[in-house]
Design a protein around this motif. Structure first.
Motif, PDB file in Angstrom:
ATOM      1  N   GLU A   1     -16.487   5.607   3.578  1.00  0.00           N
ATOM      2  CA  GLU A   1     -15.695   6.548   2.783  1.00  0.00           C
ATOM      3  C   GLU A   1     -14.253   6.066   2.662  1.00  0.00           C
TER       4      GLU A   1
ATOM      5  N   VAL B   1     -16.603  13.453   6.884  1.00  0.00           N
ATOM      6  CA  VAL B   1     -16.851  12.742   8.140  1.00  0.00           C
ATOM      7  C   VAL B   1     -16.967  13.733   9.288  1.00  0.00           C
TER       8      VAL B   1
ATOM      9  N   LEU C   1     -19.888   5.901   8.677  1.00  0.00           N
ATOM     10  CA  LEU C   1     -19.648   6.712   7.485  1.00  0.00           C
ATOM     11  C   LEU C   1     -18.164   6.719   7.129  1.00  0.00           C
ATOM     12  N   ALA C   2     -17.331   6.903   8.143  1.00  0.00           N
ATOM     13  CA  ALA C   2     -15.884   6.948   7.906  1.00  0.00           C
ATOM     14  C   ALA C   2     -15.413   5.653   7.249  1.00  0.00           C
TER      15      ALA C   2
ATOM     16  N   VAL D   1     -11.859   5.534  -0.700  1.00  0.00           N
ATOM     17  CA  VAL D   1     -10.536   6.134  -0.905  1.00  0.00           C
ATOM     18  C   VAL D   1      -9.501   5.049  -1.206  1.00  0.00           C
TER      19      VAL D   1
ATOM     20  N   ILE E   1      -4.054  11.410   6.777  1.00  0.00           N
ATOM     21  CA  ILE E   1      -4.404  10.092   7.323  1.00  0.00           C
ATOM     22  C   ILE E   1      -3.712   8.998   6.527  1.00  0.00           C
ATOM     23  N   GLU E   2      -3.023   8.121   7.233  1.00  0.00           N
ATOM     24  CA  GLU E   2      -2.256   7.061   6.569  1.00  0.00           C
ATOM     25  C   GLU E   2      -3.178   5.957   6.057  1.00  0.00           C
ATOM     26  N   SER E   3      -2.771   5.380   4.961  1.00  0.00           N
ATOM     27  CA  SER E   3      -3.617   4.401   4.290  1.00  0.00           C
ATOM     28  C   SER E   3      -3.853   3.159   5.145  1.00  0.00           C
ATOM     29  N   TYR E   4      -2.823   2.715   5.846  1.00  0.00           N
ATOM     30  CA  TYR E   4      -2.982   1.447   6.568  1.00  0.00           C
ATOM     31  C   TYR E   4      -4.028   1.573   7.662  1.00  0.00           C
TER      32      TYR E   4
ATOM     33  N   MET F   1      -5.479   3.782  -8.780  1.00  0.00           N
ATOM     34  CA  MET F   1      -4.399   4.655  -9.247  1.00  0.00           C
ATOM     35  C   MET F   1      -3.139   3.847  -9.530  1.00  0.00           C
TER      36      MET F   1
ATOM     37  N   ALA G   1      -9.845   3.917  -4.679  1.00  0.00           N
ATOM     38  CA  ALA G   1      -9.277   4.907  -5.597  1.00  0.00           C
ATOM     39  C   ALA G   1      -7.763   4.811  -5.615  1.00  0.00           C
ATOM     40  N   SER G   2      -7.195   4.590  -4.461  1.00  0.00           N
ATOM     41  CA  SER G   2      -5.740   4.499  -4.375  1.00  0.00           C
ATOM     42  C   SER G   2      -5.222   3.277  -5.123  1.00  0.00           C
TER      43      SER G   2
ATOM     44  N   LEU H   1      -6.744   3.398   7.358  1.00  0.00           N
ATOM     45  CA  LEU H   1      -8.024   3.291   6.652  1.00  0.00           C
ATOM     46  C   LEU H   1      -8.358   1.832   6.372  1.00  0.00           C
ATOM     47  N   GLU H   2      -7.328   1.065   6.047  1.00  0.00           N
ATOM     48  CA  GLU H   2      -7.596  -0.341   5.772  1.00  0.00           C
ATOM     49  C   GLU H   2      -8.038  -1.077   7.039  1.00  0.00           C
TER      50      GLU H   2
ATOM     51  N   VAL I   1      -6.220  11.384  -5.702  1.00  0.00           N
ATOM     52  CA  VAL I   1      -6.418  10.539  -4.524  1.00  0.00           C
ATOM     53  C   VAL I   1      -6.334  11.369  -3.254  1.00  0.00           C
TER      54      VAL I   1
ATOM     55  N   MET J   1     -12.877  13.191   2.138  1.00  0.00           N
ATOM     56  CA  MET J   1     -13.425  12.204   3.062  1.00  0.00           C
ATOM     57  C   MET J   1     -13.371  12.712   4.492  1.00  0.00           C
TER      58      MET J   1
ATOM     59  N   MET K   1       0.831  -1.200   0.000  1.00  0.00           N
ATOM     60  CA  MET K   1       0.000   0.000   0.000  1.00  0.00           C
ATOM     61  C   MET K   1       0.872   1.259   0.000  1.00  0.00           C
ATOM     62  N   ILE K   2       0.384   2.306  -0.621  1.00  0.00           N
ATOM     63  CA  ILE K   2       1.177   3.531  -0.764  1.00  0.00           C
ATOM     64  C   ILE K   2       0.749   4.560   0.263  1.00  0.00           C
ATOM     65  N   GLU K   3       1.725   5.063   1.000  1.00  0.00           N
ATOM     66  CA  GLU K   3       1.420   6.017   2.068  1.00  0.00           C
ATOM     67  C   GLU K   3       1.107   7.399   1.501  1.00  0.00           C
ATOM     68  N   SER K   4       0.217   8.090   2.190  1.00  0.00           N
ATOM     69  CA  SER K   4      -0.279   9.370   1.691  1.00  0.00           C
ATOM     70  C   SER K   4       0.833  10.409   1.597  1.00  0.00           C
TER      71      SER K   4
ATOM     72  N   GLU L   1      -2.591  11.525 -10.864  1.00  0.00           N
ATOM     73  CA  GLU L   1      -3.510  10.621 -10.175  1.00  0.00           C
ATOM     74  C   GLU L   1      -3.359  10.748  -8.661  1.00  0.00           C
TER      75      GLU L   1
ATOM     76  N   ALA M   1      -9.444  13.271  -2.772  1.00  0.00           N
ATOM     77  CA  ALA M   1     -10.508  12.390  -2.288  1.00  0.00           C
ATOM     78  C   ALA M   1     -10.336  12.114  -0.804  1.00  0.00           C
ATOM     79  N   SER M   2      -9.093  11.928  -0.387  1.00  0.00           N
ATOM     80  CA  SER M   2      -8.837  11.631   1.020  1.00  0.00           C
ATOM     81  C   SER M   2      -9.197  12.827   1.895  1.00  0.00           C
TER      82      SER M   2
END
Lengths: 298, 298
Positions: free
Chosen positions: B68, A83, B64-65, B72, B2-5, B79, B75-76, B7-8, A72, A79, A1-4, A68, A75-76
């Motif tokens: 959403e 929220v 909701l979070a 995201v 906010i870091e992707s991990y 991408m 989308a990531s 969100l996962e 993203v 979000m 996974m790619i960090e923001s 791209e 979008a983040s």
DNA sequence: AACAATTACGGAATCCGTAAAAATT
DNA sequence: AATTTTTACGGATTCCGTAATTGTT
């Protein structure tokens, strides 16, 4: 996974063109950005940069990645605010409008309603209603148009009716209603921020003069010491300012305008998913909707 | 940011309902997920969880979070594959089609073209053409329909013409063309995967029998030792299999079908942004488009 | 000489896992 | 007793900044 944060570094680099400027803009050191872009390239698994010992630039693939990435990140961020807005809307219900009338009424109703509402102090453009609802910026938006979208519902809540405030000695002041035609050729004081009414009165009243006022106090002064007629509506007259204005001035009478174009339907739009929660509030507002004139002509 | 991990973790928790199961599914320990959700809540700045010492659950805001967050993350991920596809497409040009004919031709053309192409081995549904182009899965998609979108262009590249392969002693075999009407009542061997032609021949040829074959070898066997007619097109006949099939069988003649519905226009669709890069390839393909029959009737 | 990118090294922050504790069913 | 969450603690990863190196303008 790619960090923001790597995506952000990439987008900034795409703008600035050098790692040094990117680092400066992000308040980190340039070696940090170097490592970040190396890691990002590794995460993507494709070559994003063309390196020439002293210079680094995006490959076509890198250009695409930067574009791209920006999407993203947008979008983040959207979000997060959505929220946060939603959470806020669960405590106080944020309301807005595209036209001034409902805002004035709602400000007046504040406190008398069971629900804890928060009335916006600016107008929402009609074309942004769907957006403002979807990201939970407002739970309810009042406008003079219905909104058609599959997750949005518009409910008719009442009419805004234009009326004119006349000197009592004008011959028109004895009528129970007047028409635009009967107002032709007169000079009016109008507040600048009256939304759609502005064009309506200009279109409908022939040979009239309109003296616009931005400031409410000067508006009050002028209307007090002159005999110029001015406009109110069944909604704006609930405003303490106008109430005071009319009450203090025994020489004025308020007369409704009977033309169809002087009646404006007001709709409340909201997300269908929120319907249940908002129904009591809406019917509460409808119940307190000012239907009749408070100041009848003599 | 906010870091992707995080969100996962949130999205998995929304599915599983407990931190323990979330941790198991993500191959981390529970305390790690606990801390992650605490950090996430802190990053959002709003209350996402309802905690009861032994139990943790999402608040409505948290629900909701989670929804959403899933969007995201999608989308990531999209991408990343889009960028990877794009990079790949800069080395070999990936081609696909919605109908079999062009695929057979392109496989045949492989190597004779200047461009380095890669021909898909499955069909793209027509409604997914735009998607497959937009995420750079394919650079060029051949179909029998034009695509209308503001970033996509469809270019007519040629016709696919249906023809029937008849036993030489059939009376029809002496004609230079036949019509569907002349084929009525006959029995045919057909390959199962012939796309739109399947419904066309069923609709157009009255009282015909069609014996479908999935396997090419059994198709070859049956057509070799029987006198049943079968179908080819100007594109499919470029396939080594059909070429061999017809060449080896001196008792067969191929006759074009003259009906309009036996002619199918083929369009190549691509992203407008790629037009310049793809133009040489497209004209190369058009130049090699099989227009005439290779096996004329006697 | 000035600037830009990379590498090397040491420190700091954080992220993780193990173990223990608290609370519920 | 079993399950679930949380906290505490120690270790490992990694992320960062400073300094030095290389190469370019």
């Amino acid at each position: 996974m790619i960090e923001s944060y790597l995506l952000e570094e990439l987008t900034v680099f795409a703008k600035t063109g050098t790692l040094t400027q990117t680092a400066a803009q992000l308040n980190v050191t340039q070696p940090s950005v170097t490592r970040g872009m190396q890691k990002l390239e590794d995460d993507f698994g494709v070559k994003l940069f063309e390196r020439q010992s002293n210079r680094i630039r995006l490959t076509p693939t890198g250009e695409l990645a930067a574009k791209e990435a920006a999407r993203v990140l947008e979008a983040s961020a959207a979000m997060v605010t959505k929220v946060q807005n939603y959470d806020h809307s669960r405590h106080v219900t944020p309301l807005a409008a595209t036209v001034p009338g409902p805002l004035i009424l709602l400000n007046q109703l504040q406190g008398t309603l069971k629900e804890n509402i928060q009335v916006a102090d600016t107008f929402v453009p009609t074309e942004k209603i769907a957006n403002a609802l979807n990201n939970n910026q407002y739970a309810l938006i009042f406008s003079n148009q219905e909104i058609f979208a599959d997750n949005i519902e518009s409910l008719y809540v009442g009419e805004e009716r234009l009326q004119v405030c006349l000197d009592q000695f004008m011959y028109l002041a004895n009528q129970s209603t007047v028409t635009f035609d009967e107002l032709k050729g007169l000079s009016f004081i109008v507040m600048r921020a009256i939304g759609p009414w502005g064009t309506i009165i200009q279109d409908e009243i022939a040979n009239a003069k309109f003296m616009s006022q931005d400031d409410r106090d000067s508006f009050a002064e002028i209307t007090k010491y002159s005999r110029f007629p001015f406009f109110t509506t069944n909604l704006s007259q609930s405003d303490p300012f106008f109430k005071e204005r009319v009450k203090a001035d025994a020489d004025r009478v308020t007369v409704p305008i009977s033309n169809d174009s002087a009646q404006m339907p007001i709709y409340a739009s909201y997300l269908l998913s929120q319907k249940e929660r908002l129904s009591p509030l809406i019917s509460d507002i409808r119940q307190q909707w000012p239907t009749a004139l408070q100041n009848k002509p003599n």
